[in-house]
Enzyme design. Sequence first.
Site, PDB file in Angstrom:
ATOM      1  N   HIS A 103       0.839  -1.208   0.000  1.00 45.82           N
ATOM      2  CA  HIS A 103       0.000   0.000   0.000  1.00 45.82           C
ATOM      3  C   HIS A 103       0.872   1.256   0.000  1.00 45.82           C
ATOM      4  O   HIS A 103       0.665   2.173  -0.805  1.00 45.82           O
ATOM      5  CB  HIS A 103      -0.909  -0.030   1.237  1.00 45.82           C
ATOM      6  CG  HIS A 103      -1.782   1.171   1.393  1.00 45.82           C
ATOM      7  ND1 HIS A 103      -3.143   1.133   1.209  1.00 45.82           N
ATOM      8  CD2 HIS A 103      -1.497   2.461   1.731  1.00 45.82           C
ATOM      9  CE1 HIS A 103      -3.652   2.336   1.415  1.00 45.82           C
ATOM     10  NE2 HIS A 103      -2.664   3.157   1.749  1.00 45.82           N
ATOM     11  N   GLU A 104       1.855   1.294   0.902  1.00 51.15           N
ATOM     12  CA  GLU A 104       2.702   2.490   0.989  1.00 51.15           C
ATOM     13  C   GLU A 104       3.577   2.636  -0.258  1.00 51.15           C
ATOM     14  O   GLU A 104       3.824   3.757  -0.718  1.00 51.15           O
ATOM     15  CB  GLU A 104       3.562   2.438   2.254  1.00 51.15           C
ATOM     16  CG  GLU A 104       2.775   2.298   3.560  1.00 51.15           C
ATOM     17  CD  GLU A 104       1.665   3.322   3.712  1.00 51.15           C
ATOM     18  OE1 GLU A 104       1.770   4.429   3.142  1.00 51.15           O
ATOM     19  OE2 GLU A 104       0.665   3.013   4.399  1.00 51.15           O
ATOM     20  N   HIS A 125       1.670   4.454  -2.819  1.00 49.80           N
ATOM     21  CA  HIS A 125       1.733   5.917  -2.712  1.00 49.80           C
ATOM     22  C   HIS A 125       3.010   6.444  -3.373  1.00 49.80           C
ATOM     23  O   HIS A 125       2.974   7.441  -4.103  1.00 49.80           O
ATOM     24  CB  HIS A 125       1.685   6.336  -1.243  1.00 49.80           C
ATOM     25  CG  HIS A 125       0.333   6.207  -0.615  1.00 49.80           C
ATOM     26  ND1 HIS A 125      -0.827   6.520  -1.274  1.00 49.80           N
ATOM     27  CD2 HIS A 125      -0.048   5.802   0.624  1.00 49.80           C
ATOM     28  CE1 HIS A 125      -1.863   6.315  -0.479  1.00 49.80           C
ATOM     29  NE2 HIS A 125      -1.415   5.865   0.678  1.00 49.80           N
ATOM     30  N   HIS A 154      -5.433   6.923  -2.463  1.00 50.12           N
ATOM     31  CA  HIS A 154      -6.436   6.032  -1.883  1.00 50.12           C
ATOM     32  C   HIS A 154      -7.626   5.861  -2.823  1.00 50.12           C
ATOM     33  O   HIS A 154      -8.008   6.783  -3.540  1.00 50.12           O
ATOM     34  CB  HIS A 154      -6.924   6.584  -0.539  1.00 50.12           C
ATOM     35  CG  HIS A 154      -5.924   6.433   0.552  1.00 50.12           C
ATOM     36  ND1 HIS A 154      -5.854   7.275   1.642  1.00 50.12           N
ATOM     37  CD2 HIS A 154      -4.923   5.531   0.742  1.00 50.12           C
ATOM     38  CE1 HIS A 154      -4.876   6.905   2.444  1.00 50.12           C
ATOM     39  NE2 HIS A 154      -4.294   5.845   1.909  1.00 50.12           N
ATOM     40  N   GLU A 184      22.860  -7.050 -26.027  1.00 51.55           N
ATOM     41  CA  GLU A 184      23.579  -8.151 -25.409  1.00 51.55           C
ATOM     42  C   GLU A 184      24.923  -7.669 -24.888  1.00 51.55           C
ATOM     43  O   GLU A 184      25.350  -6.545 -25.147  1.00 51.55           O
ATOM     44  CB  GLU A 184      23.757  -9.280 -26.434  1.00 51.55           C
ATOM     45  CG  GLU A 184      22.414  -9.842 -26.909  1.00 51.55           C
ATOM     46  CD  GLU A 184      22.521 -10.630 -28.204  1.00 51.55           C
ATOM     47  OE1 GLU A 184      21.949 -11.718 -28.261  1.00 51.55           O
ATOM     48  OE2 GLU A 184      23.170 -10.155 -29.148  1.00 51.55           O
ATOM     49  N   GLU A 192      27.620  -4.933 -26.223  1.00 53.83           N
ATOM     50  CA  GLU A 192      26.977  -3.985 -27.133  1.00 53.83           C
ATOM     51  C   GLU A 192      26.508  -2.747 -26.368  1.00 53.83           C
ATOM     52  O   GLU A 192      26.083  -2.842 -25.217  1.00 53.83           O
ATOM     53  CB  GLU A 192      25.773  -4.632 -27.826  1.00 53.83           C
ATOM     54  CG  GLU A 192      26.114  -5.821 -28.689  1.00 53.83           C
ATOM     55  CD  GLU A 192      24.872  -6.452 -29.307  1.00 53.83           C
ATOM     56  OE1 GLU A 192      25.023  -7.211 -30.283  1.00 53.83           O
ATOM     57  OE2 GLU A 192      23.752  -6.186 -28.806  1.00 53.83           O
TER      58      GLU A 192
END
Length: 600
Positions: free
Chosen positions: A331-332, A335, A341, A406, A409
Amino acid sequence: MIEVLLVTICLAVFPYQGSSIILESGNVNDYEVVYPRKVTTLPKGALQQNYEDAMQYEFKVNGEPVVLHLEKNKELFSEDYSETHYSPDGREITTYPSVEDHCYYHGRIQNEADSTASISACNGLKGHFKLQGETYLIEPLKLPDSEAHAVFKYENVVKEDEAPKMCGVTETNWKSDEPIKKASQLVVTAEQQRFPRRYVKLAIVADRRMYMKHQKNLKPWVFQMVNSVHQIYRSMNVLIALVYLNIWKKNDKITVQSASDVTLDLFAEWRETVLLRRKKHDCAHLLTAIDFDGPTIGRAHIASMCNSKLSVGIVQNYTEINLVNAIVMAHELGHNLGISHDGNQCNCHTCIMSAVISNPPSERFSNCSEDYHQSFLTAYNPQCILNAPSKTDIITPPVCGNELLEEGEECDCGSPENCQYQCCDAASCKLHSWVKCESGECCDQCRFTSAGTECRAARSECDIAESCTGQSADCPTDDFHRNGQPCLSNHGYCYNGNCPVMHYQCIALFGSNAIVGQDECFDFNMKGEQYFYCRKEYEKYIPCAQEDVKCGRLFCFYTNNMDICRYNYSDIGIVDHGTKCADGKVCNSNRHCVDVTTVY
């Protein structure tokens, strides 16, 4: 080619169901006892690993057979993962442990379309899986010389504290003055329309309280949390990889306190001045066992990912159920990634980004979360999370012209006839000698953008627009006006680039029809009891003084509701730090209404 290894483990369920038992996850009312029996068949000549890449479990739940497929989460750790702890005399010790042969898995239940699983196989089987829409936990029973495990539903774990828990973020979303736009309505590039994968290198700091609580089990606890967070973000096409773990064994490096907003600010300052210089990462979260004021169990800065000052979060270890703590961290992190929310307009009111943690907790994101995140990517273009995996991850021999970057490169745009990338010499797969940059807010056609060109617009009147320097492809660090400067026509004062006002905090909690409660509502904060107080000290609710009542509980109501002091469990937030509480005054970290000229 060595065949894919398949490991079968059979779990025999005894005809016994316990009524109550105390486990690591808490006091469980109802559980089943199972005994794993591992059967391994390795291909001839194959190297025996401590923990196999693929496993399969067969067992019964409620008398019905299920098959659990697991695969090792090979993206759990960043390739440069390191740990820091401290010796008894305070010396800093940093190590780079080998994490390739770890014991953390993701999985699914066979023939279950929406099933998920996050399991640690380090010492027995511990974690969770979803079956027929319900969350089950599994963990070893600590019996001598026994392989017994307990399987039980999340709902059968006795909750010590039934009061609703919530995120401490109550400020309005980062684009509060505009309605949320669907991803399809945004002006996005072709690259963004393909929803490219994002890569977040996460640093975790555990404070002394966490160490004292978990001791030797702290590292596995953190690893399993991040394993679950990684799984949660798969649906958003975001890879969460643990790059660093710092354990404050002896002394905390900041003053961790119950005021979550103050702890967040202190941790952000320590991260900017100390941690970023020690270890490169995109975001840092502090895990603490302190009890934050009120129902708050986490907090983070919105839309702060890649910001050297604000890309942080704090999470309270408030339950013994690892999954729930992982959901709070997810959840955090949401943010940090620009996700506000969930409001009334969202298709899910109990998803991860609900302000109040749902029971049982959800591992799903709502449609709003996806839209908020895409809006954030478009508006901010956070470069640090667009870093692709290392070129050394590709083990096939490099072939110039195959459009795959690759080892050896610098670029690969295909054949000289088909190359559309002007920075690249298609014949050599090297950048042209005149190339200064390839990407970045201040890179245009492989050269640095002219000095003075705006690269990040001011998002609000408290923010400052940044311009290119002409010497770098990166936009300068996001900065903002001084704290305390008047904003929103003197309705508020700037604080860390935002203009916190009660009206927008109410909108964030209730939607666009919410307004601030009448002045007399705030007098309830002088009671000094649950839900009505200014701060909490040693489990005691401290009442507000008359002059501080607007720094305690936030009161909001709907314009079509005559009960002007109505409040409920979805509005249990405290007024934000830095919010205007009177003319010339703001709420400080101790919940006092003080002169704005002295607080910053």
